[in-house]
Design a protein around this motif. Sequence first.
Motif, PDB file in Angstrom:
ATOM      1  N   SER A   1       0.833  -1.198   0.000  1.00  0.00           N
ATOM      2  CA  SER A   1       0.000   0.000   0.000  1.00  0.00           C
ATOM      3  C   SER A   1       0.873   1.255   0.000  1.00  0.00           C
ATOM      4  O   SER A   1       0.608   2.209  -0.748  1.00  0.00           O
ATOM      5  CB  SER A   1      -0.911  -0.009   1.224  1.00  0.00           C
ATOM      6  OG  SER A   1      -1.649   1.177   1.296  1.00  0.00           O
ATOM      7  N   TYR A   2       1.907   1.264   0.813  1.00  0.00           N
ATOM      8  CA  TYR A   2       2.817   2.410   0.870  1.00  0.00           C
ATOM      9  C   TYR A   2       3.514   2.598  -0.477  1.00  0.00           C
ATOM     10  O   TYR A   2       3.589   3.719  -0.993  1.00  0.00           O
ATOM     11  CB  TYR A   2       3.846   2.213   1.981  1.00  0.00           C
ATOM     12  CG  TYR A   2       4.884   3.307   2.036  1.00  0.00           C
ATOM     13  CD1 TYR A   2       4.575   4.538   2.591  1.00  0.00           C
ATOM     14  CD2 TYR A   2       6.158   3.113   1.522  1.00  0.00           C
ATOM     15  CE1 TYR A   2       5.508   5.559   2.636  1.00  0.00           C
ATOM     16  CE2 TYR A   2       7.100   4.124   1.563  1.00  0.00           C
ATOM     17  CZ  TYR A   2       6.779   5.340   2.119  1.00  0.00           C
ATOM     18  OH  TYR A   2       7.710   6.340   2.157  1.00  0.00           O
ATOM     19  N   ASN A   3       4.023   1.512  -1.048  1.00  0.00           N
ATOM     20  CA  ASN A   3       4.706   1.604  -2.334  1.00  0.00           C
ATOM     21  C   ASN A   3       3.769   2.117  -3.426  1.00  0.00           C
ATOM     22  O   ASN A   3       4.170   2.914  -4.285  1.00  0.00           O
ATOM     23  CB  ASN A   3       5.300   0.250  -2.726  1.00  0.00           C
ATOM     24  CG  ASN A   3       6.508  -0.098  -1.889  1.00  0.00           C
ATOM     25  OD1 ASN A   3       7.164   0.778  -1.322  1.00  0.00           O
ATOM     26  ND2 ASN A   3       6.803  -1.380  -1.780  1.00  0.00           N
ATOM     27  N   GLU A   4       2.518   1.687  -3.399  1.00  0.00           N
ATOM     28  CA  GLU A   4       1.527   2.153  -4.372  1.00  0.00           C
ATOM     29  C   GLU A   4       1.270   3.655  -4.202  1.00  0.00           C
ATOM     30  O   GLU A   4       1.194   4.399  -5.180  1.00  0.00           O
ATOM     31  CB  GLU A   4       0.231   1.368  -4.190  1.00  0.00           C
ATOM     32  CG  GLU A   4      -0.833   1.698  -5.202  1.00  0.00           C
ATOM     33  CD  GLU A   4      -2.089   0.880  -4.981  1.00  0.00           C
ATOM     34  OE1 GLU A   4      -3.182   1.483  -5.053  1.00  0.00           O
ATOM     35  OE2 GLU A   4      -1.989  -0.336  -4.730  1.00  0.00           O
ATOM     36  N   PHE A   5       1.157   4.094  -2.955  1.00  0.00           N
ATOM     37  CA  PHE A   5       0.940   5.509  -2.669  1.00  0.00           C
ATOM     38  C   PHE A   5       2.113   6.341  -3.192  1.00  0.00           C
ATOM     39  O   PHE A   5       1.909   7.391  -3.820  1.00  0.00           O
ATOM     40  CB  PHE A   5       0.769   5.723  -1.162  1.00  0.00           C
ATOM     41  CG  PHE A   5       0.554   7.162  -0.790  1.00  0.00           C
ATOM     42  CD1 PHE A   5      -0.725   7.695  -0.779  1.00  0.00           C
ATOM     43  CD2 PHE A   5       1.622   7.977  -0.456  1.00  0.00           C
ATOM     44  CE1 PHE A   5      -0.932   9.024  -0.442  1.00  0.00           C
ATOM     45  CE2 PHE A   5       1.432   9.306  -0.121  1.00  0.00           C
ATOM     46  CZ  PHE A   5       0.146   9.837  -0.117  1.00  0.00           C
ATOM     47  N   ILE A   6       3.333   5.898  -2.933  1.00  0.00           N
ATOM     48  CA  ILE A   6       4.521   6.625  -3.375  1.00  0.00           C
ATOM     49  C   ILE A   6       4.588   6.658  -4.904  1.00  0.00           C
ATOM     50  O   ILE A   6       4.902   7.691  -5.496  1.00  0.00           O
ATOM     51  CB  ILE A   6       5.811   6.004  -2.789  1.00  0.00           C
ATOM     52  CG1 ILE A   6       5.813   6.126  -1.260  1.00  0.00           C
ATOM     53  CG2 ILE A   6       7.065   6.632  -3.387  1.00  0.00           C
ATOM     54  CD1 ILE A   6       5.693   7.540  -0.732  1.00  0.00           C
ATOM     55  N   ALA A   7       4.267   5.537  -5.547  1.00  0.00           N
ATOM     56  CA  ALA A   7       4.281   5.492  -7.007  1.00  0.00           C
ATOM     57  C   ALA A   7       3.258   6.477  -7.582  1.00  0.00           C
ATOM     58  O   ALA A   7       3.514   7.117  -8.611  1.00  0.00           O
ATOM     59  CB  ALA A   7       3.991   4.082  -7.487  1.00  0.00           C
ATOM     60  N   LYS A   8       2.140   6.615  -6.918  1.00  0.00           N
ATOM     61  CA  LYS A   8       1.066   7.486  -7.411  1.00  0.00           C
ATOM     62  C   LYS A   8       1.320   8.955  -7.091  1.00  0.00           C
ATOM     63  O   LYS A   8       1.102   9.830  -7.921  1.00  0.00           O
ATOM     64  CB  LYS A   8      -0.257   7.034  -6.803  1.00  0.00           C
ATOM     65  CG  LYS A   8      -1.459   7.772  -7.322  1.00  0.00           C
ATOM     66  CD  LYS A   8      -2.737   7.171  -6.740  1.00  0.00           C
ATOM     67  CE  LYS A   8      -3.967   7.887  -7.266  1.00  0.00           C
ATOM     68  NZ  LYS A   8      -5.192   7.320  -6.702  1.00  0.00           N
ATOM     69  N   HIS A   9       1.777   9.244  -5.860  1.00  0.00           N
ATOM     70  CA  HIS A   9       1.876  10.629  -5.389  1.00  0.00           C
ATOM     71  C   HIS A   9       3.308  11.140  -5.235  1.00  0.00           C
ATOM     72  O   HIS A   9       3.502  12.332  -5.033  1.00  0.00           O
ATOM     73  CB  HIS A   9       1.167  10.769  -4.038  1.00  0.00           C
ATOM     74  CG  HIS A   9      -0.272  10.401  -4.076  1.00  0.00           C
ATOM     75  ND1 HIS A   9      -1.228  11.186  -4.665  1.00  0.00           N
ATOM     76  CD2 HIS A   9      -0.933   9.309  -3.612  1.00  0.00           C
ATOM     77  CE1 HIS A   9      -2.412  10.609  -4.556  1.00  0.00           C
ATOM     78  NE2 HIS A   9      -2.257   9.463  -3.918  1.00  0.00           N
ATOM     79  N   GLY A  10       4.287  10.256  -5.271  1.00  0.00           N
ATOM     80  CA  GLY A  10       5.670  10.657  -5.040  1.00  0.00           C
ATOM     81  C   GLY A  10       5.966  10.828  -3.561  1.00  0.00           C
ATOM     82  O   GLY A  10       5.093  10.660  -2.714  1.00  0.00           O
ATOM     83  N   LEU A  11       7.209  11.177  -3.273  1.00  0.00           N
ATOM     84  CA  LEU A  11       7.635  11.400  -1.891  1.00  0.00           C
ATOM     85  C   LEU A  11       7.346  12.832  -1.476  1.00  0.00           C
ATOM     86  O   LEU A  11       7.344  13.746  -2.309  1.00  0.00           O
ATOM     87  CB  LEU A  11       9.131  11.136  -1.751  1.00  0.00           C
ATOM     88  CG  LEU A  11       9.588   9.697  -1.979  1.00  0.00           C
ATOM     89  CD1 LEU A  11      11.100   9.639  -2.024  1.00  0.00           C
ATOM     90  CD2 LEU A  11       9.043   8.794  -0.892  1.00  0.00           C
ATOM     91  N   PHE A  12       7.127  13.050  -0.178  1.00  0.00           N
ATOM     92  CA  PHE A  12       6.858  14.399   0.308  1.00  0.00           C
ATOM     93  C   PHE A  12       8.035  15.329   0.036  1.00  0.00           C
ATOM     94  O   PHE A  12       7.873  16.536  -0.087  1.00  0.00           O
ATOM     95  CB  PHE A  12       6.536  14.383   1.812  1.00  0.00           C
ATOM     96  CG  PHE A  12       7.729  14.159   2.686  1.00  0.00           C
ATOM     97  CD1 PHE A  12       8.453  15.220   3.187  1.00  0.00           C
ATOM     98  CD2 PHE A  12       8.144  12.874   3.011  1.00  0.00           C
ATOM     99  CE1 PHE A  12       9.559  15.017   3.998  1.00  0.00           C
ATOM    100  CE2 PHE A  12       9.246  12.661   3.811  1.00  0.00           C
ATOM    101  CZ  PHE A  12       9.949  13.727   4.306  1.00  0.00           C
TER     102      PHE A  12
END
Length: 79
Positions: free
Chosen positions: A61-72
Amino acid sequence: MNERITVELDAETLARARAAGVDLSRVLARALRRELPPLGDAERKQAADQWYQENKEAVDSYNEFIAKHGLFSDGHRRF
């Protein structure tokens, strides 16, 4: 992941430790790490694999979020 255990100590030692602000959990964990033999490569890999399987949903889930939104920090890093 921590587990709750019961440890018996004499009252005087416990009182002195509390008065001194000693973190008994940390002391016990350090002492056990010194006393136990180190994990071998196979045991380390097995422990890592087990951790991953137990946490796979969150990691994915975290990896998917990062792939979609990038890092802060995207756009702010200078390296």
